[in-house]
Scaffold this motif. Structure first.
Motif: not given
Length: 320
Positions: A187-188, A230-232, A235-238, A309-311
């Motif tokens: 998360r960046r 919180a899973d904003v 995307i938690r699975e990613q 970088w996922v988000d």
């Protein structure tokens, strides 16, 4: 003070530099035996981690009536650590403000932990936009009273952070000095994107990285059973899916995945310190390796983790 292994930076331009490692209190001090907590505090001061986030979790989604703050205060007194050798950060909640005023909250928090003051504090989450002139004035009253030295914000919408800075400047008051943001390998966007990035670049705020392990997922590869942040963006699975790559890179650098996550955050010049939970002395010892890694190989760490970088597509203006 022990000799530092990493350059210290200030959270507030008017205050002294702070340790680069910060220990949180949520689900932390209530998960260890009293003697272990005392040992952890003593060792933290030696390992550039004498910064303690102390919160009373009793409001909104944190209506837990947790005793973690009380347990920390007991362990701190038993440790014999000099108050001048540590930094204490409190927390104010906006869920029932201004019905419950900041002063009442802070005094209760100090009394529960057996403390006389906080060096700094974080004004926490909210649902609706707060009355920012009122909020800034209330915090400054605490500063004037000597109960706290400075303050920062926690995952606010960027427009409200900018307004708070503007209000404080116009009134000649202390504005937020730092932003405690969800930030880490996966998360960046909030910390590095167009929202907060410019404020960090121009020196208007310092960054305190929090939730860097995504509730432990990026430290262990496992989904924790305890309550986590919180899973904003959903995307938690990613995020969990990138753990094998994080572990692989950590192995190449000879550190744990957790230490790699801390080093990644520190490699951002905006980062003053990194907040994480440690309920075992071994965790603190392992995470301390992040300091040498960030100091000597920060750019290499960022390069090796570029694809984690996922988000990128998650809105990054705040209200997390």
């Amino acid at each position: 003070m022990p000799e530092t292994t990493y350059p210290w930076k200030p959270l507030d331009s008017r205050s002294a530099p702070v340790p680069p490692l910060a220990l949180g209190s949520w689900n932390t001090w209530d998960r260890m035996a009293p003697d272990d907590a005392v040992a952890l505090i003593r060792r933290a001061v030696e390992l550039d981690a004498g910064f303690f986030d102390v919160a009373y979790y009793n409001m909104g989604p944190h209506s837990e009536n947790s005793k973690t703050d009380i347990l920390f205060g007991q362990a701190l007194r038993a440790s014999g650590v000099d108050r001048d050798d540590i930094v204490l950060c409190g927390k104010l909640w906006l869920w029932d403000w201004p019905n419950q005023g900041f002063r009442a909250q802070l005094v209760e928090s100090l009394e529960r932990a057996g403390l006389d003051r906080f060096d700094t504090l974080v004004v926490g989450d909210y649902l609706d936009a707060p009355d920012l002139p009122h909020l800034v004035a209330d915090v400054n009253e605490l500063i004037a009273e000597g109960l706290v030295g400075s303050w920062g914000i926690n995952n606010w919408r960027i427009e409200h952070t900018r307004e708070a800075l503007a209000v404080a400047a116009a009134q000649g008051m202390a504005g937020p000095a730092f932003a405690q943001l969800k930030y880490g390998i996966a998360r960046r966007s909030m910390a590095e994107g167009d929202a907060y990035g410019p404020l960090f670049a121009e020196g208007a705020l310092a960054l305190q990285a929090s939730d860097v392990f995504e509730g432990g997922i990026l430290a262990t590869g496992r989904m924790p059973e305890r309550k986590i942040g919180a899973d904003v963006g959903g995307i938690r699975e990613q995020i969990a899916a990138v753990y094998p790559e994080v572990a692989r890179v950590a192995g190449e650098f000879g550190v744990t995945p957790a230490a790699l996550g801390v080093a990644f955050c520190l490699s951002n010049p905006a980062t003053a310190n990194v907040l994480f939970g440690a309920s075992r002395l071994a965790q603190l010892e392992e995470n301390h390796a992040a300091l040498t890694l960030a100091r000597d190989h920060g750019a290499e760490v960022r390069g090796a983790l570029a694809d984690c970088w996922v988000d990128r597509e998650v809105r990054a203006d705040g209200a997390w």
